[in-house]
Design an enzyme around this catalytic site. Sequence first.
Site, mmCIF file in Angstrom:
data_model
loop_
_atom_site.group_PDB
_atom_site.id
_atom_site.type_symbol
_atom_site.label_atom_id
_atom_site.label_comp_id
_atom_site.label_asym_id
_atom_site.label_seq_id
_atom_site.Cartn_x
_atom_site.Cartn_y
_atom_site.Cartn_z
ATOM 1 N N ASN A 1 -5.255 12.685 0.842
ATOM 2 C CA ASN A 1 -4.295 11.570 1.730
ATOM 3 C C ASN A 1 -5.242 10.736 2.523
ATOM 4 O OD1 ASN A 1 -1.586 10.656 2.160
ATOM 5 N ND2 ASN A 1 -1.917 11.466 4.140
ATOM 6 N N ARG B 53 1.005 -0.945 0.116
ATOM 7 C CA ARG B 53 0.020 -0.119 -0.044
ATOM 8 C C ARG B 53 0.776 1.423 0.052
ATOM 9 N NH1 ARG B 53 2.186 1.957 3.736
ATOM 10 N NH2 ARG B 53 0.753 3.446 3.674
ATOM 11 N N ASP C 237 -1.969 11.077 -2.113
ATOM 12 C CA ASP C 237 -2.416 9.947 -2.848
ATOM 13 C C ASP C 237 -2.641 10.648 -4.416
ATOM 14 O OD1 ASP C 237 -2.825 8.663 -0.150
ATOM 15 O OD2 ASP C 237 -2.684 7.030 -1.554
ATOM 16 N N GLN D 256 -2.002 2.426 10.070
ATOM 17 C CA GLN D 256 -0.697 2.768 9.425
ATOM 18 C C GLN D 256 0.384 3.276 10.188
ATOM 19 O OE1 GLN D 256 -3.710 3.224 7.834
ATOM 20 N NE2 GLN D 256 -3.798 2.770 5.647
ATOM 21 N N ARG E 151 -7.394 -0.107 -6.781
ATOM 22 C CA ARG E 151 -7.739 1.099 -5.897
ATOM 23 C C ARG E 151 -7.953 2.250 -6.679
ATOM 24 N NH1 ARG E 151 -4.284 0.963 -0.481
ATOM 25 N NH2 ARG E 151 -6.370 2.098 0.070
ATOM 26 N N ALA F 268 0.972 5.232 -1.916
ATOM 27 C CA ALA F 268 0.802 5.608 -3.719
ATOM 28 C C ALA F 268 1.789 5.246 -4.608
ATOM 29 C CB ALA F 268 0.292 6.962 -3.581
HETATM 30 O O1 MRU Z 1 -4.472 3.243 2.371
HETATM 31 P P1 MRU Z 1 -3.139 3.539 2.096
HETATM 32 O O2 MRU Z 1 -2.076 2.811 3.236
HETATM 33 O O3 MRU Z 1 -2.342 3.125 0.672
HETATM 34 O O4 MRU Z 1 -3.020 5.084 2.108
HETATM 35 C C1 MRU Z 1 -1.630 5.600 2.223
HETATM 36 C C2 MRU Z 1 -1.777 6.883 2.140
HETATM 37 O O5 MRU Z 1 -2.408 7.778 2.503
HETATM 38 C C3 MRU Z 1 -0.154 7.747 2.306
HETATM 39 O O6 MRU Z 1 0.068 8.654 3.108
HETATM 40 C C4 MRU Z 1 0.093 8.064 0.802
HETATM 41 O O7 MRU Z 1 -0.059 6.941 0.002
HETATM 42 C C5 MRU Z 1 1.359 8.667 0.550
HETATM 43 S S1 MRU Z 1 2.597 7.689 0.483
HETATM 44 C C6 MRU Z 1 3.927 7.954 -0.011
#
Ligand code: MRU
Length: 333
Positions: free
Chosen positions: A235, A49, A225, A184, A83, A51
């Site tokens: 985000n 996971r 994201d 996370q 996604r 971005a």
């Molecule tokens: O749902 P996720 O864990 O994929 O969400 C990730 C985020 O929102 C991160 O903060 C985002 O991708 C920035 S990552 C480098």
Amino acid sequence: MTAPSFLTIRYEPGVLTLLDQTKLPTDETYVRLADLESIAKAIETMVVRGAPAIGISAAYGLAVARRTGVPMADADLRLRRTRPTAVNLFWALDRMRPLWADGADAETLEAEAHRIYQEDKASSEAMARIGAELIPDGATVLTHCNAGALATAELGTALAVIRGAHGAGKTVRVLADETRPVLQGARLTAWELMKDGIDVTVIADGAVAHFLGQGAIDCAVTGADRIAANGDAANKIGTRGVACLLHHHDRPTYIAAPWSTVDMSLATGDAIEIEERPAHEVHTIRGQRIAPEGVKVRNPAFDVTPAGWINGLILDRGYVTGDLKAGLANLAG
Ligand code: MRU
């Protein structure tokens, strides 16, 4: 800069190996994926996971599809449906499309996926260099979600900024909010920073205002994201609340991202599709039900922070502050 001591994504011909983020922090295990459907499922279920990491994995997924004889248009469509919010996924797939449409073989697709990986690593290094300058010595930095080596090719986005300041010899303390529902912050950011010797303290999401009121947070740095042309940034859900609180307490919020996260085709963040994820992520934690059976649940996975609450965009192409729309247009060239 402080380099990570682990790799999130590895590839050898026909096999994508991913650090299984659903098992962290208790188990550090890797999954080896040799077919398209397993890779698509790994993205959907957040084995991988973040971005940029999603985009890189999808690019390798196309190479695996070619090796295993999956029709390429079907593979592309399957990955596009995993996604919706992180634009890096679509950016990577759009970049691979002309190659397979021209009949490129698996080696050619792998070479392009490797380039995407290496470019993302270079982007992280550029953000780390900005972080080395921007983050003051002695700062306490709040971060939300995980935007680190676990979310990218190697260093991270928000955590690359922190790794850059730490690597430059500055004292940096990180407050990682837990980031409900998938945690996370508590699970991944805490694991990653502890592993790499960077001071980190986990706080509950609801404690951010308390610590700001005590003057205990100097700034927030998060990833994104998708960033619209006016600087609005999507985000992880909760980022908007964090930025609102920092704005209220007159503390800066910085958003760090590679250019592959910028979507100049969207005028504002209103047009960003927000993923709604399964209810069980909210009503159950690690197999333990925490809300009554049958209760209604909503689970938007992302929110949009308005540009007006963002003090600076830390991009691989440069640092943008003030008029974010003008700054982005300038960098877009
Ligand atoms: O749902 P996720 O864990 O994929 O969400 C990730 C985020 O929102 C991160 O903060 C985002 O991708 C920035 S990552 C480098």
